[in-house]
Design an enzyme around this catalytic site. Sequence first.
Site, PDB file in Angstrom:
ATOM      1  N   LYS A 226       2.092  -3.469   7.325  1.00 51.16           N
ATOM      2  CA  LYS A 226       2.392  -3.635   5.895  1.00 51.16           C
ATOM      3  C   LYS A 226       3.847  -3.231   5.618  1.00 51.16           C
ATOM      4  CE  LYS A 226       0.039  -4.695   2.897  1.00 51.16           C
ATOM      5  NZ  LYS A 226      -0.347  -6.017   2.324  1.00 51.16           N
TER       6      LYS A 226
ATOM      7  N   THR B 134       0.817  -1.207   0.000  1.00 47.95           N
ATOM      8  CA  THR B 134       0.000   0.000   0.000  1.00 47.95           C
ATOM      9  C   THR B 134       0.857   1.266   0.000  1.00 47.95           C
ATOM     10  OG1 THR B 134      -1.512   1.252   1.415  1.00 47.95           O
ATOM     11  CG2 THR B 134      -0.120  -0.319   2.519  1.00 47.95           C
ATOM     12  N   ASP B 135       0.271   2.356  -0.473  1.00 47.13           N
ATOM     13  CA  ASP B 135       0.958   3.652  -0.395  1.00 47.13           C
ATOM     14  C   ASP B 135       1.034   4.163   1.045  1.00 47.13           C
ATOM     15  OD1 ASP B 135      -1.735   4.291  -0.041  1.00 47.13           O
ATOM     16  OD2 ASP B 135      -1.785   5.905  -1.534  1.00 47.13           O
ATOM     17  N   GLU B 136       0.228   3.570   1.952  1.00 45.95           N
ATOM     18  CA  GLU B 136       0.180   4.088   3.326  1.00 45.95           C
ATOM     19  C   GLU B 136       1.496   3.892   4.076  1.00 45.95           C
ATOM     20  OE1 GLU B 136      -3.345   3.350   5.563  1.00 45.95           O
ATOM     21  OE2 GLU B 136      -4.609   3.339   3.794  1.00 45.95           O
TER      22      GLU B 136
ATOM     23  N   TYR C 116      -2.056  -0.693  10.970  1.00 49.01           N
ATOM     24  CA  TYR C 116      -2.154  -1.353   9.659  1.00 49.01           C
ATOM     25  C   TYR C 116      -0.935  -1.047   8.796  1.00 49.01           C
ATOM     26  CZ  TYR C 116      -3.345  -1.786   4.711  1.00 49.01           C
ATOM     27  OH  TYR C 116      -3.303  -2.067   3.358  1.00 49.01           O
TER      28      TYR C 116
HETATM   29  P1  NAD Z   1      -9.634  -7.571   1.851  1.00 52.24           P
HETATM   30  O1  NAD Z   1      -9.650  -7.296   3.320  1.00 52.24           O
HETATM   31  O2  NAD Z   1     -10.847  -7.309   1.041  1.00 52.24           O
HETATM   32  O3  NAD Z   1      -9.241  -9.108   1.612  1.00 52.24           O
HETATM   33  C1  NAD Z   1      -8.228  -9.760   2.315  1.00 52.24           C
HETATM   34  C2  NAD Z   1      -8.341 -11.257   2.011  1.00 52.24           C
HETATM   35  O4  NAD Z   1      -7.266 -11.928   2.697  1.00 52.24           O
HETATM   36  C3  NAD Z   1      -9.645 -11.894   2.520  1.00 52.24           C
HETATM   37  O5  NAD Z   1     -10.160 -12.753   1.533  1.00 52.24           O
HETATM   38  C4  NAD Z   1      -9.211 -12.684   3.744  1.00 52.24           C
HETATM   39  O6  NAD Z   1     -10.027 -13.811   4.001  1.00 52.24           O
HETATM   40  C5  NAD Z   1      -7.776 -13.070   3.369  1.00 52.24           C
HETATM   41  N1  NAD Z   1      -6.924 -13.335   4.530  1.00 52.24           N
HETATM   42  C6  NAD Z   1      -6.781 -12.569   5.647  1.00 52.24           C
HETATM   43  N2  NAD Z   1      -5.908 -13.133   6.488  1.00 52.24           N
HETATM   44  C7  NAD Z   1      -5.458 -14.272   5.882  1.00 52.24           C
HETATM   45  C8  NAD Z   1      -4.508 -15.272   6.235  1.00 52.24           C
HETATM   46  N3  NAD Z   1      -3.853 -15.230   7.399  1.00 52.24           N
HETATM   47  N4  NAD Z   1      -4.281 -16.279   5.364  1.00 52.24           N
HETATM   48  C9  NAD Z   1      -4.958 -16.347   4.185  1.00 52.24           C
HETATM   49  N5  NAD Z   1      -5.857 -15.432   3.806  1.00 52.24           N
HETATM   50  C10 NAD Z   1      -6.108 -14.404   4.643  1.00 52.24           C
HETATM   51  O7  NAD Z   1      -8.377  -6.779   1.308  1.00 52.24           O
HETATM   52  P2  NAD Z   1      -8.181  -6.051  -0.105  1.00 52.24           P
HETATM   53  O8  NAD Z   1      -8.728  -4.694  -0.014  1.00 52.24           O
HETATM   54  O9  NAD Z   1      -8.588  -6.970  -1.184  1.00 52.24           O
HETATM   55  O10 NAD Z   1      -6.576  -5.903  -0.106  1.00 52.24           O
HETATM   56  C11 NAD Z   1      -5.759  -6.937  -0.624  1.00 52.24           C
HETATM   57  C12 NAD Z   1      -4.300  -6.546  -0.431  1.00 52.24           C
HETATM   58  O11 NAD Z   1      -4.045  -5.316  -1.106  1.00 52.24           O
HETATM   59  C13 NAD Z   1      -3.899  -6.320   1.022  1.00 52.24           C
HETATM   60  O12 NAD Z   1      -2.606  -6.831   1.197  1.00 52.24           O
HETATM   61  C14 NAD Z   1      -3.894  -4.812   1.175  1.00 52.24           C
HETATM   62  O13 NAD Z   1      -2.967  -4.396   2.157  1.00 52.24           O
HETATM   63  C15 NAD Z   1      -3.472  -4.361  -0.210  1.00 52.24           C
HETATM   64  N6  NAD Z   1      -3.954  -3.043  -0.637  1.00 52.24           N
HETATM   65  C16 NAD Z   1      -5.266  -2.728  -0.527  1.00 52.24           C
HETATM   66  C17 NAD Z   1      -5.717  -1.480  -0.987  1.00 52.24           C
HETATM   67  C18 NAD Z   1      -7.165  -1.093  -0.923  1.00 52.24           C
HETATM   68  O14 NAD Z   1      -7.498   0.069  -1.222  1.00 52.24           O
HETATM   69  N7  NAD Z   1      -8.085  -1.969  -0.566  1.00 52.24           N
HETATM   70  C19 NAD Z   1      -4.799  -0.575  -1.526  1.00 52.24           C
HETATM   71  C20 NAD Z   1      -3.439  -0.945  -1.610  1.00 52.24           C
HETATM   72  C21 NAD Z   1      -3.035  -2.192  -1.170  1.00 52.24           C
HETATM   73  O1  TDX Z   2     -16.906   5.961   7.503  1.00 53.18           O
HETATM   74  C1  TDX Z   2     -15.859   6.453   7.029  1.00 53.18           C
HETATM   75  N1  TDX Z   2     -15.727   7.811   6.943  1.00 53.18           N
HETATM   76  C2  TDX Z   2     -14.622   8.439   6.483  1.00 53.18           C
HETATM   77  O2  TDX Z   2     -14.554   9.671   6.437  1.00 53.18           O
HETATM   78  C3  TDX Z   2     -14.756   5.641   6.561  1.00 53.18           C
HETATM   79  C4  TDX Z   2     -14.837   4.137   6.613  1.00 53.18           C
HETATM   80  C5  TDX Z   2     -13.632   6.282   6.081  1.00 53.18           C
HETATM   81  N2  TDX Z   2     -13.544   7.635   6.059  1.00 53.18           N
HETATM   82  C6  TDX Z   2     -12.320   8.291   5.531  1.00 53.18           C
HETATM   83  C7  TDX Z   2     -11.016   7.776   6.120  1.00 53.18           C
HETATM   84  C8  TDX Z   2     -10.045   7.925   4.952  1.00 53.18           C
HETATM   85  O3  TDX Z   2      -9.520   9.232   4.920  1.00 53.18           O
HETATM   86  O4  TDX Z   2     -12.256   7.972   4.136  1.00 53.18           O
HETATM   87  C9  TDX Z   2     -10.909   7.717   3.710  1.00 53.18           C
HETATM   88  C10 TDX Z   2     -10.826   6.311   3.153  1.00 53.18           C
HETATM   89  O5  TDX Z   2     -11.020   5.416   4.233  1.00 53.18           O
HETATM   90  P1  TDX Z   2     -10.932   3.824   4.067  1.00 53.18           P
HETATM   91  O6  TDX Z   2     -11.889   3.395   3.011  1.00 53.18           O
HETATM   92  O7  TDX Z   2     -11.038   3.209   5.425  1.00 53.18           O
HETATM   93  O8  TDX Z   2      -9.479   3.647   3.436  1.00 53.18           O
HETATM   94  P2  TDX Z   2      -8.005   4.068   3.942  1.00 53.18           P
HETATM   95  O9  TDX Z   2      -7.956   4.189   5.408  1.00 53.18           O
HETATM   96  O10 TDX Z   2      -7.585   5.267   3.131  1.00 53.18           O
HETATM   97  O11 TDX Z   2      -7.176   2.756   3.500  1.00 53.18           O
HETATM   98  C11 TDX Z   2      -7.463   2.096   2.239  1.00 53.18           C
HETATM   99  O12 TDX Z   2      -6.536   2.437   1.244  1.00 53.18           O
HETATM  100  C12 TDX Z   2      -5.239   1.915   1.353  1.00 53.18           C
HETATM  101  C13 TDX Z   2      -7.515   0.593   2.407  1.00 53.18           C
HETATM  102  O13 TDX Z   2      -8.460   0.255   3.412  1.00 53.18           O
HETATM  103  C14 TDX Z   2      -6.164   0.020   2.712  1.00 53.18           C
HETATM  104  O14 TDX Z   2      -6.220  -1.398   2.786  1.00 53.18           O
HETATM  105  C15 TDX Z   2      -5.220   0.422   1.617  1.00 53.18           C
HETATM  106  O15 TDX Z   2      -3.926   0.007   1.925  1.00 53.18           O
END
Ligand code: NAD
Ligand code: TDX
Length: 360
Positions: free
Chosen positions: A168, A138-140, A164
């Site tokens: 990561k 992630t960019d975080e 989190y």
């Molecule tokens: P998600 O939470 O939707 O899915 C995570 C998946 O991992 C689920 O299916 C869960 O069952 C599985 N999982 C969790 N723990 C596990 C374990 N110990 N062993 C096997 N499986 C396990 O997450 P996502 O949003 O699809 O993100 C996927 C990846 O991308 C993550 O590594 C996250 O950090 C990264 N990422 C997410 C975002 C975003 O905006 N969602 C952005 C950048 C990077």
């Molecule tokens: O109810 C809400 N109200 C609100 O203002 C929620 C759930 C979020 N927010 C804000 C928090 C953040 O500034 O919105 C922005 C986005 O929030 P999230 O959807 O929780 O995402 P963020 O915390 O930015 O992280 C996401 O992007 C990077 C993913 O969850 C991560 O897994 C990924 O790495």
Amino acid sequence: MNSSDTYLVTGGCGFIGSSFILLCRKNNKADIVNLDALTYAGNPLNLAELQNDSHYHFHKGDIGDKELVASLLEQYKPDAIVNFAAESHVDRSIFGPEDFMKTNIMGTFHLLQVSLDYWERHCKNNPGKRFRFLHVSTDEVYGSLGSDDPPFQETTPYSPNSPYSASKAASDHLVRAYVHTFGFPGAITNCSNNYGPRQFPEKLIPLMILNAREGKPLPVYGDGMNVRDWIFVNDHCEAILSVLDKGTPGETYNIGGNCEKPNIEIVRAITGVMDELFPDSPHVPHSSLIHFVKDRPGHDRRYAVDCSKITRELGWKPSMTFEQGLNHTVQWYMDNPQWVGSVRSGDYLKWLEKNYEKRS
Ligand code: NAD
Ligand code: TDX
């Protein structure tokens, strides 16, 4: 990579992993072995359309289960491992960080250790066997930007601020260390905020879509001016494929949507789409549902990603505009009430109560 390849995908029942698997199978890109622990975020319905696909194999299990992972590697001899498995929600990491440390740090460590052993025995000295380990991050990990700072580059120092992002960052460092120490062919991608179909509705965009439809408050944290860089999930998946195909082992690639927006603008865009789709709803204008609530502790102010390296070196760039992507996403949630029902389990309701009670 070619169409006779096999990828071991971890966390493939989650939001991004399932989109990646569907993309791979749609293009007959590779056979897929999906290892997923099916936590609250993992939903087998995400991949229901693959139930009769003989090139798709599901195994329920934990990335930290060394015996299981070793046996899958022996059985399938994959050409790549794509590690999506993680605990992924920042707010949950604030209330209960332990699972984040277990999966994101120790889970990645065990997965790496077993993968290293597999690579050394089957691939390292075998010129016919190209192998990649792609760690999806992630960019975080880069921390928070000021309003005038340049976007994150691959060389930006790590400065994670939430449990989190710290977990990561730790996993990224482990991958980097295995590349440096053992010559292991790992690569890391650091992507910005994804949105699209099948995202668990604890995250901003799906939560706001579903609440708006049901006339529930739209809880915006703080002043709503925190900025994220939004990318449509399929663009992220295409970028991962280009790193698997053309990326250099040991490298890091930033991925972003070139689409910085403050949260309040996102929420207003969603309420605008809902007004258009449901002009007769009693909740029109849906923007009247917006509520500013207590901020997230340690809330990062701004993320922005410079993805010029992957564009320059691998020829990838995001293709979906935010407007197109958002319309498509809202429509998907409206068209899939069965999916929505399936993720709103007891755990989900308990989470909403816990998170939003503290903010009111
Ligand atoms: P998600 O939470 O939707 O899915 C995570 C998946 O991992 C689920 O299916 C869960 O069952 C599985 N999982 C969790 N723990 C596990 C374990 N110990 N062993 C096997 N499986 C396990 O997450 P996502 O949003 O699809 O993100 C996927 C990846 O991308 C993550 O590594 C996250 O950090 C990264 N990422 C997410 C975002 C975003 O905006 N969602 C952005 C950048 C990077
Ligand atoms: O109810 C809400 N109200 C609100 O203002 C929620 C759930 C979020 N927010 C804000 C928090 C953040 O500034 O919105 C922005 C986005 O929030 P999230 O959807 O929780 O995402 P963020 O915390 O930015 O992280 C996401 O992007 C990077 C993913 O969850 C991560 O897994 C990924 O790495």
